[in-house]
Structure formats: structure tokens, C-alpha cells
Scaffold this motif. Structure first.
Motif, PDB file in Angstrom:
ATOM      1  N   PHE A 102      33.648   0.380 -26.688  1.00  0.00           N
ATOM      2  CA  PHE A 102      34.751   0.519 -27.634  1.00  0.00           C
ATOM      3  C   PHE A 102      34.239  -0.013 -28.970  1.00  0.00           C
ATOM      4  O   PHE A 102      34.182  -1.218 -29.192  1.00  0.00           O
ATOM      5  N   ASP A 103      33.820   0.911 -29.816  1.00  0.00           N
ATOM      6  CA  ASP A 103      33.109   0.545 -31.036  1.00  0.00           C
ATOM      7  C   ASP A 103      34.035   0.529 -32.239  1.00  0.00           C
ATOM      8  O   ASP A 103      34.978   1.317 -32.335  1.00  0.00           O
ATOM      9  N   GLY A 104      33.740  -0.373 -33.164  1.00  0.00           N
ATOM     10  CA  GLY A 104      34.520  -0.469 -34.380  1.00  0.00           C
ATOM     11  C   GLY A 104      34.028   0.490 -35.444  1.00  0.00           C
ATOM     12  O   GLY A 104      32.825   0.736 -35.568  1.00  0.00           O
ATOM     13  N   GLU A 105      34.956   1.043 -36.202  1.00  0.00           N
ATOM     14  CA  GLU A 105      34.628   1.890 -37.339  1.00  0.00           C
ATOM     15  C   GLU A 105      35.073   1.188 -38.615  1.00  0.00           C
ATOM     16  O   GLU A 105      36.131   0.562 -38.650  1.00  0.00           O
ATOM     17  N   GLY A 106      34.269   1.287 -39.657  1.00  0.00           N
ATOM     18  CA  GLY A 106      34.590   0.591 -40.898  1.00  0.00           C
ATOM     19  C   GLY A 106      34.051  -0.827 -40.858  1.00  0.00           C
ATOM     20  O   GLY A 106      33.847  -1.414 -39.800  1.00  0.00           O
ATOM     21  N   SER A 107      33.812  -1.407 -42.029  1.00  0.00           N
ATOM     22  CA  SER A 107      33.172  -2.719 -42.107  1.00  0.00           C
ATOM     23  C   SER A 107      33.996  -3.811 -41.456  1.00  0.00           C
ATOM     24  O   SER A 107      33.457  -4.700 -40.792  1.00  0.00           O
ATOM     25  N   LEU A 147      37.480  15.145 -21.961  1.00  0.00           N
ATOM     26  CA  LEU A 147      38.478  15.851 -21.159  1.00  0.00           C
ATOM     27  C   LEU A 147      39.893  15.493 -21.583  1.00  0.00           C
ATOM     28  O   LEU A 147      40.783  16.345 -21.579  1.00  0.00           O
ATOM     29  N   VAL A 148      40.115  14.225 -21.908  1.00  0.00           N
ATOM     30  CA  VAL A 148      41.448  13.740 -22.257  1.00  0.00           C
ATOM     31  C   VAL A 148      41.336  12.807 -23.459  1.00  0.00           C
ATOM     32  O   VAL A 148      40.482  11.922 -23.486  1.00  0.00           O
ATOM     33  N   THR A 149      42.193  13.023 -24.436  1.00  0.00           N
ATOM     34  CA  THR A 149      42.328  12.089 -25.547  1.00  0.00           C
ATOM     35  C   THR A 149      43.684  11.412 -25.435  1.00  0.00           C
ATOM     36  O   THR A 149      44.725  12.072 -25.474  1.00  0.00           O
ATOM     37  N   ILE A 150      43.660  10.105 -25.253  1.00  0.00           N
ATOM     38  CA  ILE A 150      44.895   9.338 -25.125  1.00  0.00           C
ATOM     39  C   ILE A 150      45.568   9.259 -26.499  1.00  0.00           C
ATOM     40  O   ILE A 150      44.887   9.070 -27.510  1.00  0.00           O
ATOM     41  N   PRO A 151      46.889   9.440 -26.578  1.00  0.00           N
ATOM     42  CA  PRO A 151      47.564   9.294 -27.878  1.00  0.00           C
ATOM     43  C   PRO A 151      47.213   7.972 -28.544  1.00  0.00           C
ATOM     44  O   PRO A 151      47.069   6.941 -27.883  1.00  0.00           O
ATOM     45  N   ASP A 152      47.058   8.014 -29.880  1.00  0.00           N
ATOM     46  CA  ASP A 152      46.651   6.818 -30.613  1.00  0.00           C
ATOM     47  C   ASP A 152      47.572   5.644 -30.320  1.00  0.00           C
ATOM     48  O   ASP A 152      48.791   5.780 -30.224  1.00  0.00           O
ATOM     49  N   ILE A 153      46.955   4.495 -30.163  1.00  0.00           N
ATOM     50  CA  ILE A 153      47.669   3.241 -29.943  1.00  0.00           C
ATOM     51  C   ILE A 153      47.490   2.377 -31.189  1.00  0.00           C
ATOM     52  O   ILE A 153      46.367   2.205 -31.672  1.00  0.00           O
ATOM     53  N   GLU A 154      48.593   1.824 -31.719  1.00  0.00           N
ATOM     54  CA  GLU A 154      48.518   0.985 -32.907  1.00  0.00           C
ATOM     55  C   GLU A 154      48.983  -0.437 -32.612  1.00  0.00           C
ATOM     56  O   GLU A 154      49.972  -0.634 -31.904  1.00  0.00           O
ATOM     57  N   LEU A 159      52.086  -0.093 -43.420  1.00  0.00           N
ATOM     58  CA  LEU A 159      51.385  -1.261 -42.902  1.00  0.00           C
ATOM     59  C   LEU A 159      49.921  -0.921 -42.660  1.00  0.00           C
ATOM     60  O   LEU A 159      49.552   0.241 -42.496  1.00  0.00           O
ATOM     61  N   LYS A 160      49.066  -1.937 -42.638  1.00  0.00           N
ATOM     62  CA  LYS A 160      47.687  -1.781 -42.173  1.00  0.00           C
ATOM     63  C   LYS A 160      47.650  -2.279 -40.738  1.00  0.00           C
ATOM     64  O   LYS A 160      48.113  -3.381 -40.430  1.00  0.00           O
ATOM     65  N   ILE A 161      47.112  -1.452 -39.852  1.00  0.00           N
ATOM     66  CA  ILE A 161      47.141  -1.755 -38.425  1.00  0.00           C
ATOM     67  C   ILE A 161      45.730  -1.609 -37.834  1.00  0.00           C
ATOM     68  O   ILE A 161      44.794  -1.174 -38.508  1.00  0.00           O
ATOM     69  N   VAL A 162      45.580  -1.992 -36.575  1.00  0.00           N
ATOM     70  CA  VAL A 162      44.387  -1.645 -35.813  1.00  0.00           C
ATOM     71  C   VAL A 162      44.749  -0.463 -34.921  1.00  0.00           C
ATOM     72  O   VAL A 162      45.679  -0.558 -34.108  1.00  0.00           O
ATOM     73  N   THR A 215      34.069   8.570 -17.780  1.00  0.00           N
ATOM     74  CA  THR A 215      33.958   7.350 -18.570  1.00  0.00           C
ATOM     75  C   THR A 215      35.156   7.197 -19.493  1.00  0.00           C
ATOM     76  O   THR A 215      35.577   8.157 -20.148  1.00  0.00           O
ATOM     77  N   LEU A 216      35.684   5.972 -19.545  1.00  0.00           N
ATOM     78  CA  LEU A 216      36.731   5.620 -20.502  1.00  0.00           C
ATOM     79  C   LEU A 216      36.071   4.875 -21.653  1.00  0.00           C
ATOM     80  O   LEU A 216      35.414   3.854 -21.448  1.00  0.00           O
ATOM     81  N   ALA A 217      36.208   5.405 -22.852  1.00  0.00           N
ATOM     82  CA  ALA A 217      35.576   4.789 -24.016  1.00  0.00           C
ATOM     83  C   ALA A 217      36.406   5.108 -25.248  1.00  0.00           C
ATOM     84  O   ALA A 217      37.407   5.829 -25.172  1.00  0.00           O
ATOM     85  N   GLY A 218      35.994   4.574 -26.389  1.00  0.00           N
ATOM     86  CA  GLY A 218      36.753   4.872 -27.591  1.00  0.00           C
ATOM     87  C   GLY A 218      36.269   4.105 -28.796  1.00  0.00           C
ATOM     88  O   GLY A 218      35.184   3.512 -28.803  1.00  0.00           O
ATOM     89  N   ASN A 219      37.069   4.115 -29.835  1.00  0.00           N
ATOM     90  CA  ASN A 219      36.765   3.366 -31.043  1.00  0.00           C
ATOM     91  C   ASN A 219      38.053   2.796 -31.618  1.00  0.00           C
ATOM     92  O   ASN A 219      39.151   3.143 -31.178  1.00  0.00           O
ATOM     93  N   TYR A 220      37.905   1.905 -32.582  1.00  0.00           N
ATOM     94  CA  TYR A 220      39.058   1.287 -33.214  1.00  0.00           C
ATOM     95  C   TYR A 220      38.743   1.078 -34.688  1.00  0.00           C
ATOM     96  O   TYR A 220      37.588   0.968 -35.099  1.00  0.00           O
ATOM     97  N   VAL A 221      39.795   1.077 -35.474  1.00  0.00           N
ATOM     98  CA  VAL A 221      39.617   0.967 -36.912  1.00  0.00           C
ATOM     99  C   VAL A 221      40.808   0.228 -37.508  1.00  0.00           C
ATOM    100  O   VAL A 221      41.935   0.337 -37.020  1.00  0.00           O
ATOM    101  N   TYR A 222      40.544  -0.542 -38.537  1.00  0.00           N
ATOM    102  CA  TYR A 222      41.604  -1.174 -39.324  1.00  0.00           C
ATOM    103  C   TYR A 222      41.992  -0.176 -40.400  1.00  0.00           C
ATOM    104  O   TYR A 222      41.186   0.155 -41.285  1.00  0.00           O
ATOM    105  N   ALA A 223      43.215   0.352 -40.330  1.00  0.00           N
ATOM    106  CA  ALA A 223      43.559   1.505 -41.159  1.00  0.00           C
ATOM    107  C   ALA A 223      45.040   1.514 -41.494  1.00  0.00           C
ATOM    108  O   ALA A 223      45.813   0.665 -41.034  1.00  0.00           O
TER     109      ALA A 223
END
Length: 372
Positions: free
Chosen positions: A59-64, A127-134, A111-114, A94-102
Motif C-alpha cells: 500500500f504505497d503513498g502517492e505525493g510527497s 479484477l475489482v476496484t474497491i470504492p474509494d475510502i476517505e 476538506l483535505k483527506i487521506v 492480491t489485495l493492494a493499493g495506494n493512498y494520497v493526501y488530497a
């Protein structure tokens, strides 16, 4: 004289209501539970992945801001626990993803959220994209981004703006020559004491400012202690994470009343006192030796986060302080390298029941891997 360090268990978390029309609080714990529920729903109902087991990816971060955080480590560990019945480390899925402060959307507009973007893949194919979680709860955002920020009062929007300022212009104060405190909040501070061996003499490390972030020079093979000071008018609970791992929970062998791993809210730091945490808690059982594992900086891939099969931004130590009081007392506020396990040590602990305020009074972070 042996000093007893006090771990606590909460008998109550006290919070205020949400004003009409205010954004709904979306906490880290709640949203990770929501995410696990959505994944479970797909694994039990979606024909594309129904009946499959999952390996946990990164689960990798995007943005500084996100890349300089420890959120991926915590997210991977928590999902691993919640989805234990659906885990298979050898699975092609595999379950994986990324996260961003946006910028937030929908209820979080303005608001600014993760934001978490999570997918289920088979051999690299989505195969599946889970709806965005904030996540919009600022106490959680402050911790996972490794900020230094003093207690913000007001509604969620006000606190969110305070977090934005801490991200855009990081800064900190020094207390006692070596301890880091949020700007304008000297009541709560944290320092690093470096040692050449696990039982060696501890020497304070004076942090330097790197683009407003506090960095200490602790290198591979060196040990350290964490010094926590409370100069506030009230007792406080300090919860501490190192590289995204909770110091009191990640390596404890203690079990709770339900037979599962015990979860302690943190360390009780009485008003006007300083405590030194020597390592990861192993057990509070005073009849056992080696009840903590010392903090030691290991090469990447050999640290504590790696031992728990997590990997993420490392070199971030964060303490969050909340007000506490005895069970019959009243809270005074009206508003709410990577480190590995080193040689075992002995440190005395006892458990105390306390009330804990729901709002973080101060977040303090120190980094120990200087950016290249």
C-alpha cells in the motif's frame, strides 16, 4: 531504585457530539473496518473473486506527504488481521493499493483527506476496484503523515485547516535542548536518546530541521530510547508508533479477556514528569524476564516492520498525547534504516485504569532516516 512505568487500559473515551450540518467524522479505524467489509463482500458475492483467498500486497503513498508517512504499514497490518480468514500468502490474488493526501469529495468536499484506492488483482490484472475510502479525522491524519501539530480546537473544518497548514509549512520547537514539541505547545515533547549497545549509556540526540521536519542522527546498528515529557497541568496518555507499528501492541505476548492480543492505549505520563521507553513491549508480566525488546536501527528489510511482513516509509517515530485522569476524576478539557527488535531488556510496568479524552492534545514526530 527501580522505576515502574505505567501502561493503561481505558474504561472510557469521552467525546462531544457533532454539530448539525458538520461533516461526519471518518476515523482511521472505522474506515479500515469499512474497507475490510467491502473486500469481504466481494470475496463472498462477486463472481470475479468469489471464494478466493488473498495475498497482501503493498500500500504505497502517492505525493510527497504520503510517501513520507507510515500509513501503508499500518493499513497492511490491520487489513491482515481483519481478513485473516481470507488470507493465503501463496495466492495468485492480491489485495493492494495506494493512498494520497488530497482534496475530499462528496461529504468531504472542502476538506483535505487521506484517500485509499484498493484493488484485487490476479497475477497483476485488476479484477475489482474497491470504492474509494476517505479518512477525514484529523488526529488520524496527523499521525499517519507524521506531523508536528498542537491541539486544534473547533469543528472538523477548523481542525482540518490546521492540519493543512502543518503539511504545507512543517515546523517544530525544541524543549530542553533535544526534545521536539509541536510549535507553540511545549507542554508535550519527545526526544531520542542514542546508545551504542542495548544496555549502554543513553545520550540525547539534538534534532536538526530538514525542510521543517525534525531529523535525528541515529544510524544502522545503533540503539535508542524514546523520552516522553508531560509539562501540562493534567496527566496524559502517550501512544507511540515507530515506523507505523504501535510500541505497546505490535510485539506483545499479553492476551486480553477475550483471548486475543491485548491492546493498550499507551503510557501514562503524569503531569510534570518524564518517562523513558526502552523498547517494544513484550509483556507486562513482572514474573518474566526480557519484557521489552530494545529499539535498534537495522538495514532496510531487516527491521521490525519487515518482520511483520509490512513495508512502507520508515524512520518515523510519532507520539500522540491525550488527557487522562483516574476513574473517579474529571477530564479538564471541554473540547474533545527501519527500527527492529534488538536485544531483550527488563523494564517494570503496571496496569492502571483511566479515563481518556477523545481529542489529541498534541502530535509530535521525529524522523531518523535523513532524506537523500
Amino acid at each position: 531504585m527501580n522505576r515502574v512505568f505505567i501502561l493503561v487500559y481505558a474504561i472510557g473515551m469521552f467525546s462531544m457530539g457533532v454539530a448539525d450540518g458538520a461533516p461526519k467524522k471518518m476515523s482511521l479505524n472505522g474506515r479500515i473496518n469499512d474497507l475490510a467489509d467491502l473486500v469481504t463482500q466481494n470475496l463472498t458475492e462477486n463472481p470475479l473473486v468469489k471464494g478466493q483467498k488473498l495475498a497482501l500486497g503493498q500500500f504505497d503513498g502517492e505525493g510527497s506527504s504520503a510517501r513520507n508517512s507510515n500509513f501503508g504499514v499500518e493499513l497492511q497490518r490491520r487489513l491482515g488481521e481483519l481478513l485473516a480468514n481470507f488470507r493465503d500468502d501463496n495466492s495468485d490474488y492480491t489485495l493492494a493499493g495506494n493512498y494520497v493526501y488530497a482534496e475530499g469529495a462528496g461529504d468531504n468536499l472542502g476538506l483535505k483527506i487521506v484517500r485509499l484506492v484498493v484493488t484485487i488483482k490476479q497475477l497483476g490484472k485488476v479484477l475489482v476496484t474497491i470504492p474509494d475510502i476517505e479518512v477525514n479525522e484529523t488526529d488520524d491524519i496527523d499521525r499517519v503523515l507524521g506531523l508536528n501539530k498542537a491541539k486544534p480546537e473547533g469543528e472538523l473544518k477548523d481542525r482540518n485547516e490546521s492540519t493543512q497548514r502543518a503539511v504545507e509549512k512543517p515546523e517544530f520547537d525544541l524543549v530542553g535542548g533535544h526534545r521536539v514539541a509541536a510549535k507553540g505547545a511545549p507542554e508535550f515533547s519527545m526526544g531520542i536518546l542514542k546508545k551504542s549497545s542495548f544496555n549502554g549509556k543513553a545520550t540525547p540526540v539534538v534534532p536538526e530541521s530538514v525542510k521543517g521536519l525534525a531529523f535525528t542522527n541515529v544510524g544502522v546498528g545503533e540503539y535508542y530510547d524514546i523520552e516522553i515529557a508531560n509539562n501540562d497541568k493534567a496527566d496524559a496518555i502517550a501512544s507511540i508508533t515507530v515506523d507505523g507499528l504501535d510500541v505497546t501492541t505490535s510485539f506483545t505476548s499479553d492476551l486480553g479477556p477475550d483471548g486475543k492480543k491485548a491492546r493498550y492505549p499507551g503510557f501514562l505520563v503524569l503531569k510534570g514528569t518524564t518517562v523513558v521507553i526502552k523498547g517494544w513491549l513484550h509483556t507486562v508480566d513482572q514474573s518474566k524476564r526480557d519484557n521489552v525488546f530494545s529499539f535498534v536501527v537495522n538495514k532496510l528489510g531487516q527491521g521490525a516492520a519487515t518482520q511483520l511482513n509490512t513495508r512502507g516509509a520508515v524512520g518515523v517515530i510519532t507520539a500522540q498525547f491525550r488527557e487522562s485522569c483516574r476513574p473517579n476524576g474529571s477530564l479538564s478539557r471541554s473540547f474533545g534504516g527501519e527500527t527492529g527488535k534488538g536485544a531483550p531488556l527488563d523494564q517494570q510496568f503496571k496496569l492502571e485504569p483511566v479515563k481518556i479524552g477523545d481529542r489529541v492534545l498534541s502530535t509530535v514526530s521525529i524522523r531518523y532516516n535523513r532524506p537523500q
